[in-house]
Design a protein around this motif. Sequence first.
Motif, PDB file in Angstrom:
ATOM      1  N   LYS A 140      46.545  40.982  39.732  1.00 34.94           N
ATOM      2  CA  LYS A 140      46.870  40.151  40.886  1.00 34.94           C
ATOM      3  C   LYS A 140      45.584  39.784  41.620  1.00 34.94           C
ATOM      4  O   LYS A 140      44.506  40.328  41.355  1.00 34.94           O
ATOM      5  CB  LYS A 140      47.838  40.872  41.821  1.00 34.94           C
ATOM      6  CG  LYS A 140      47.339  42.160  42.405  1.00 34.94           C
ATOM      7  CD  LYS A 140      48.422  42.806  43.265  1.00 34.94           C
ATOM      8  CE  LYS A 140      47.916  44.064  43.984  1.00 34.94           C
ATOM      9  NZ  LYS A 140      47.478  45.111  43.053  1.00 34.94           N
ATOM     10  N   ALA A 141      45.687  38.867  42.544  1.00 31.48           N
ATOM     11  CA  ALA A 141      44.527  38.352  43.268  1.00 31.48           C
ATOM     12  C   ALA A 141      43.761  39.493  43.922  1.00 31.48           C
ATOM     13  O   ALA A 141      44.347  40.395  44.525  1.00 31.48           O
ATOM     14  CB  ALA A 141      44.970  37.341  44.318  1.00 31.48           C
ATOM     15  N   GLY A 142      42.441  39.446  43.778  1.00 24.75           N
ATOM     16  CA  GLY A 142      41.575  40.432  44.418  1.00 24.75           C
ATOM     17  C   GLY A 142      41.301  41.667  43.599  1.00 24.75           C
ATOM     18  O   GLY A 142      40.405  42.454  43.950  1.00 24.75           O
ATOM     19  N   ASP A 143      42.039  41.880  42.518  1.00 32.29           N
ATOM     20  CA  ASP A 143      41.793  43.051  41.659  1.00 32.29           C
ATOM     21  C   ASP A 143      40.422  42.955  40.997  1.00 32.29           C
ATOM     22  O   ASP A 143      40.032  41.884  40.515  1.00 32.29           O
ATOM     23  CB  ASP A 143      42.849  43.148  40.556  1.00 32.29           C
ATOM     24  CG  ASP A 143      44.187  43.661  41.041  1.00 32.29           C
ATOM     25  OD1 ASP A 143      44.265  44.136  42.188  1.00 32.29           O
ATOM     26  OD2 ASP A 143      45.161  43.583  40.264  1.00 32.29           O
ATOM     27  N   HIS A 144      39.712  44.071  40.947  1.00 30.38           N
ATOM     28  CA  HIS A 144      38.504  44.165  40.138  1.00 30.38           C
ATOM     29  C   HIS A 144      38.916  44.565  38.721  1.00 30.38           C
ATOM     30  O   HIS A 144      39.591  45.583  38.535  1.00 30.38           O
ATOM     31  CB  HIS A 144      37.533  45.210  40.712  1.00 30.38           C
ATOM     32  CG  HIS A 144      36.790  44.725  41.927  1.00 30.38           C
ATOM     33  ND1 HIS A 144      37.379  44.596  43.152  1.00 30.38           N
ATOM     34  CD2 HIS A 144      35.481  44.333  42.085  1.00 30.38           C
ATOM     35  CE1 HIS A 144      36.485  44.157  44.033  1.00 30.38           C
ATOM     36  NE2 HIS A 144      35.336  43.979  43.401  1.00 30.38           N
ATOM     37  N   ILE A 162      41.764  35.950  34.251  1.00 32.41           N
ATOM     38  CA  ILE A 162      41.385  36.623  35.499  1.00 32.41           C
ATOM     39  C   ILE A 162      41.055  35.594  36.575  1.00 32.41           C
ATOM     40  O   ILE A 162      41.446  35.738  37.745  1.00 32.41           O
ATOM     41  CB  ILE A 162      40.208  37.584  35.251  1.00 32.41           C
ATOM     42  CG1 ILE A 162      40.654  38.739  34.347  1.00 32.41           C
ATOM     43  CG2 ILE A 162      39.654  38.128  36.560  1.00 32.41           C
ATOM     44  CD1 ILE A 162      39.512  39.542  33.767  1.00 32.41           C
ATOM     45  N   GLN A 163      40.351  34.531  36.182  1.00 36.13           N
ATOM     46  CA  GLN A 163      40.057  33.449  37.133  1.00 36.13           C
ATOM     47  C   GLN A 163      41.336  32.802  37.643  1.00 36.13           C
ATOM     48  O   GLN A 163      41.476  32.539  38.846  1.00 36.13           O
ATOM     49  CB  GLN A 163      39.191  32.387  36.468  1.00 36.13           C
ATOM     50  CG  GLN A 163      37.697  32.650  36.520  1.00 36.13           C
ATOM     51  CD  GLN A 163      36.934  31.393  36.137  1.00 36.13           C
ATOM     52  OE1 GLN A 163      37.136  30.816  35.083  1.00 36.13           O
ATOM     53  NE2 GLN A 163      36.051  30.969  37.018  1.00 36.13           N
ATOM     54  N   LYS A 164      42.273  32.524  36.718  1.00 37.88           N
ATOM     55  CA  LYS A 164      43.534  31.891  37.107  1.00 37.88           C
ATOM     56  C   LYS A 164      44.283  32.738  38.127  1.00 37.88           C
ATOM     57  O   LYS A 164      44.957  32.214  39.024  1.00 37.88           O
ATOM     58  CB  LYS A 164      44.417  31.680  35.870  1.00 37.88           C
ATOM     59  CG  LYS A 164      43.971  30.570  34.949  1.00 37.88           C
ATOM     60  CD  LYS A 164      44.407  29.205  35.464  1.00 37.88           C
ATOM     61  CE  LYS A 164      44.069  28.119  34.470  1.00 37.88           C
ATOM     62  NZ  LYS A 164      44.520  26.779  34.955  1.00 37.88           N
ATOM     63  N   LYS A 165      44.167  34.061  37.978  1.00 36.95           N
ATOM     64  CA  LYS A 165      44.880  34.976  38.868  1.00 36.95           C
ATOM     65  C   LYS A 165      44.076  35.306  40.124  1.00 36.95           C
ATOM     66  O   LYS A 165      44.503  36.136  40.940  1.00 36.95           O
ATOM     67  CB  LYS A 165      45.220  36.264  38.111  1.00 36.95           C
ATOM     68  CG  LYS A 165      46.240  36.055  36.994  1.00 36.95           C
ATOM     69  CD  LYS A 165      47.586  35.617  37.572  1.00 36.95           C
ATOM     70  CE  LYS A 165      48.638  35.461  36.499  1.00 36.95           C
ATOM     71  NZ  LYS A 165      49.958  35.073  37.059  1.00 36.95           N
ATOM     72  N   LYS A 166      42.894  34.684  40.261  1.00 40.64           N
ATOM     73  CA  LYS A 166      42.024  34.878  41.430  1.00 40.64           C
ATOM     74  C   LYS A 166      41.610  36.346  41.609  1.00 40.64           C
ATOM     75  O   LYS A 166      41.472  36.848  42.725  1.00 40.64           O
ATOM     76  CB  LYS A 166      42.685  34.343  42.695  1.00 40.64           C
ATOM     77  CG  LYS A 166      43.031  32.861  42.616  1.00 40.64           C
ATOM     78  CD  LYS A 166      43.532  32.320  43.938  1.00 40.64           C
ATOM     79  CE  LYS A 166      43.992  30.869  43.811  1.00 40.64           C
ATOM     80  NZ  LYS A 166      42.994  29.954  43.238  1.00 40.64           N
ATOM     81  N   ALA A 167      41.458  37.023  40.479  1.00 39.40           N
ATOM     82  CA  ALA A 167      40.929  38.387  40.490  1.00 39.40           C
ATOM     83  C   ALA A 167      39.425  38.323  40.231  1.00 39.40           C
ATOM     84  O   ALA A 167      38.844  37.240  40.075  1.00 39.40           O
ATOM     85  CB  ALA A 167      41.636  39.233  39.440  1.00 39.40           C
ATOM     86  N   ASP A 188      32.387  37.099  37.271  1.00 37.44           N
ATOM     87  CA  ASP A 188      31.709  37.305  38.547  1.00 37.44           C
ATOM     88  C   ASP A 188      30.501  38.227  38.413  1.00 37.44           C
ATOM     89  O   ASP A 188      29.494  38.037  39.102  1.00 37.44           O
ATOM     90  CB  ASP A 188      32.700  37.895  39.561  1.00 37.44           C
ATOM     91  CG  ASP A 188      33.871  36.968  39.810  1.00 37.44           C
ATOM     92  OD1 ASP A 188      33.701  35.985  40.542  1.00 37.44           O
ATOM     93  OD2 ASP A 188      34.959  37.222  39.249  1.00 37.44           O
TER      94      ASP A 188
END
Length: 339
Positions: A140-144, A162-167, A188
């Motif tokens: 989910k968003a923000g997960d490392h 991961i990009q699509k999920k904003k993680a 990132d």
Amino acid sequence: MQREVYRIDKPGSIDQLHRKKEMLRPPENDEVTIEVGAIGLNFADVFSVYGLYSATPKGSFIPGLEFSGKIVKIGANVKDFEVGDLVFGVTRFGAYATHLNISEKTIFLLPKDWTMQDGASFAVQALTAYYALIPLGQVKAGDHVLVHSAAGGVGIMAGHIIQKKKAIAIGLVGDSRKFSILKEVGYDYFLTRSPNFKEEMRKILLGAPLKIVLECLGGRYFHDSYELLAPMGRLVTYGSANFTPSQSFRNWFSIVYSYLTRPKIDPLSMISDNKSVLGFNLIWLWNEIDELRKHFSELMMLSLPKQTIGHEFSFDSMHDALRTMQSGQSIGKIVINVP
């Protein structure tokens, strides 16, 4: 119909893989015959050739899990495809061929802006990344998220998801020369495998919880990644590249040593640490066709970029392609152009 295949009668070496001519029967009622245009290679291909893959068929078999091509014949009950359709698909072995018969349920129309190479490079590795990150990892968003072998085919598709999920994507590779591809994909952070792996990871995390690890190496990096996981974190393992033969034959001493020294996790410590380890082998989805098509439909809804194709070989150079895969030095997908 006569076709050419790469068949292995006795696993144990890439040299045991022989090119042969053989007859292909007509398609059954729910099958189509594909004139193969391209074949996608996967690590499972190397393991099956060496006889180290539990899902490998008994006796003589044709390796290969994915392909693209043109339909040249259809069975009597096939309704969703026509002769001449360009398709890509998956098969439980048998893709190393110029022609093959396959159920219509395991093929998909090739998108109009995709080449044969794009089609042959997508399904297995994209499905692996999707299944690891979404149904199992619940990203989910923000997960490392730490991805091992991030410059490989699964790693590249994982980066896109991961990009699509904003993680937040952290890529681990064996060579810093692969950093450029990770930057293109949108990772990132990136780092190389080294004795300072845990320390470097802690500098990247800066106290943030590591929620998901996609693990395909085995050995010390499995153990170290598990230690780095935060409570409620998930380590998803889908391979063990540590077992990849480095020679032209099976080195049983090396294989046994890797097996005996493989990482082991105490279930009691998993409870007290509140961490999870999830393992899967994508090929078992081939037995659950409805489930496979459901996951594939959800994967396509993500509208991911096409796979990065790092290496292309001719059908004549199958052995060279497998040795490139075996070397661990490849980037992205290895594709065989047929014929």
